[in-house]
Every structure is written in C-alpha cells, then in structure tokens.
Design a protein around this motif. Structure first.
Motif, PDB file in Angstrom:
ATOM      1  N   SER A 118      90.272  34.825  39.661  1.00 28.55           N
ATOM      2  CA  SER A 118      88.871  34.892  40.064  1.00 28.55           C
ATOM      3  C   SER A 118      88.682  34.101  41.354  1.00 28.55           C
ATOM      4  O   SER A 118      89.559  33.340  41.766  1.00 28.55           O
ATOM      5  N   ASP A 119      87.531  34.285  41.996  1.00 29.90           N
ATOM      6  CA  ASP A 119      87.228  33.564  43.229  1.00 29.90           C
ATOM      7  C   ASP A 119      87.334  32.060  42.999  1.00 29.90           C
ATOM      8  O   ASP A 119      86.857  31.544  41.988  1.00 29.90           O
ATOM      9  N   GLY A 120      87.964  31.361  43.944  1.00 30.42           N
ATOM     10  CA  GLY A 120      88.072  29.908  43.871  1.00 30.42           C
ATOM     11  C   GLY A 120      89.304  29.400  43.151  1.00 30.42           C
ATOM     12  O   GLY A 120      89.547  28.194  43.137  1.00 30.42           O
ATOM     13  N   ASN A 176      91.636  27.918  46.639  1.00 31.58           N
ATOM     14  CA  ASN A 176      90.352  28.561  46.901  1.00 31.58           C
ATOM     15  C   ASN A 176      90.502  29.987  47.422  1.00 31.58           C
ATOM     16  O   ASN A 176      90.051  30.319  48.515  1.00 31.58           O
ATOM     17  N   ILE A 177      91.121  30.853  46.613  1.00 25.95           N
ATOM     18  CA  ILE A 177      91.313  32.249  47.004  1.00 25.95           C
ATOM     19  C   ILE A 177      89.997  33.022  46.897  1.00 25.95           C
ATOM     20  O   ILE A 177      89.057  32.582  46.229  1.00 25.95           O
ATOM     21  N   ARG A 178      89.950  34.163  47.565  1.00 23.36           N
ATOM     22  CA  ARG A 178      88.804  35.071  47.473  1.00 23.36           C
ATOM     23  C   ARG A 178      89.327  36.450  47.097  1.00 23.36           C
ATOM     24  O   ARG A 178      90.330  36.908  47.636  1.00 23.36           O
ATOM     25  N   THR A 206      89.210  40.570  46.939  1.00 22.39           N
ATOM     26  CA  THR A 206      88.803  41.644  47.844  1.00 22.39           C
ATOM     27  C   THR A 206      88.405  42.862  47.014  1.00 22.39           C
ATOM     28  O   THR A 206      88.455  42.838  45.784  1.00 22.39           O
ATOM     29  N   ILE A 264      94.428  39.678  47.593  1.00 21.24           N
ATOM     30  CA  ILE A 264      93.515  38.531  47.619  1.00 21.24           C
ATOM     31  C   ILE A 264      93.497  37.976  49.038  1.00 21.24           C
ATOM     32  O   ILE A 264      94.443  38.170  49.796  1.00 21.24           O
ATOM     33  N   GLU A 265      92.424  37.291  49.407  1.00 21.29           N
ATOM     34  CA  GLU A 265      92.329  36.621  50.702  1.00 21.29           C
ATOM     35  C   GLU A 265      92.479  35.133  50.496  1.00 21.29           C
ATOM     36  O   GLU A 265      92.029  34.586  49.487  1.00 21.29           O
ATOM     37  N   ALA A 266      93.082  34.467  51.490  1.00 17.54           N
ATOM     38  CA  ALA A 266      93.287  33.032  51.378  1.00 17.54           C
ATOM     39  C   ALA A 266      93.457  32.414  52.752  1.00 17.54           C
ATOM     40  O   ALA A 266      93.765  33.100  53.724  1.00 17.54           O
TER      41      ALA A 266
END
Length: 74
Positions: free
Chosen positions: A15-17, A44-46, A48, A54-56
């Motif tokens: 999940s996010d974070g 603290n991943i985000r 997509t 995932i974004e990081a």
C-alpha cells in the motif's frame, strides 16, 4: 470487479507509504550507470495505476518506477 491489489515478490499486499527491499540488483536505465544493489531499502512507496509497478524515490534516483516483482515488503 474491485480494485486490484499490488503484491510484492512474496505475495504480500503493498500500500502507499510502505517500505520495501530490493531482491536483486537493478540497473537503472537513463541514470548514467546507477545500479541499485540487492537489499536496498526503499521507503515511502507510491502505487500506480498498473498493479505490476510502484513509484519510489531512492538516494540517487528520484521518480523511479519499479516492478513489484523485484521487491519484498520490509
């Protein structure tokens, strides 16, 4: 159908974070030869729109997109 769940290499939901750890060395394209080593902690991943990505942000690269199959939940 409901929203798809992003899962790491071990099948744990992300999940996010969340913080994740890389499970293999990854060469980052377009970064001038930066290689992220196995075991690198990414905080603290985000998530997509794509369940496989995932974004990081990591120390040397900002706005990095990682495949969820190359990380495990920390």
């Amino acid at each position: 159908m409901g929203q798809d769940i992003v899962r790491d290499a071990n099948g744990n939901p992300l999940s996010d974070g969340d913080s994740v750890t890389l499970i293999k060395d990854l060469k980052v394209k377009g970064s001038g030869g930066v290689t992220l080593k196995r075991g690198t902690l990414v905080k603290n991943i985000r998530l997509t729109d794509d369940v496989a990505e995932i974004e990081a942000n990591v120390e040397k690269v900002r706005g990095l997109v990682l495949r969820a199959g190359f990380v495990r939940k920390a």
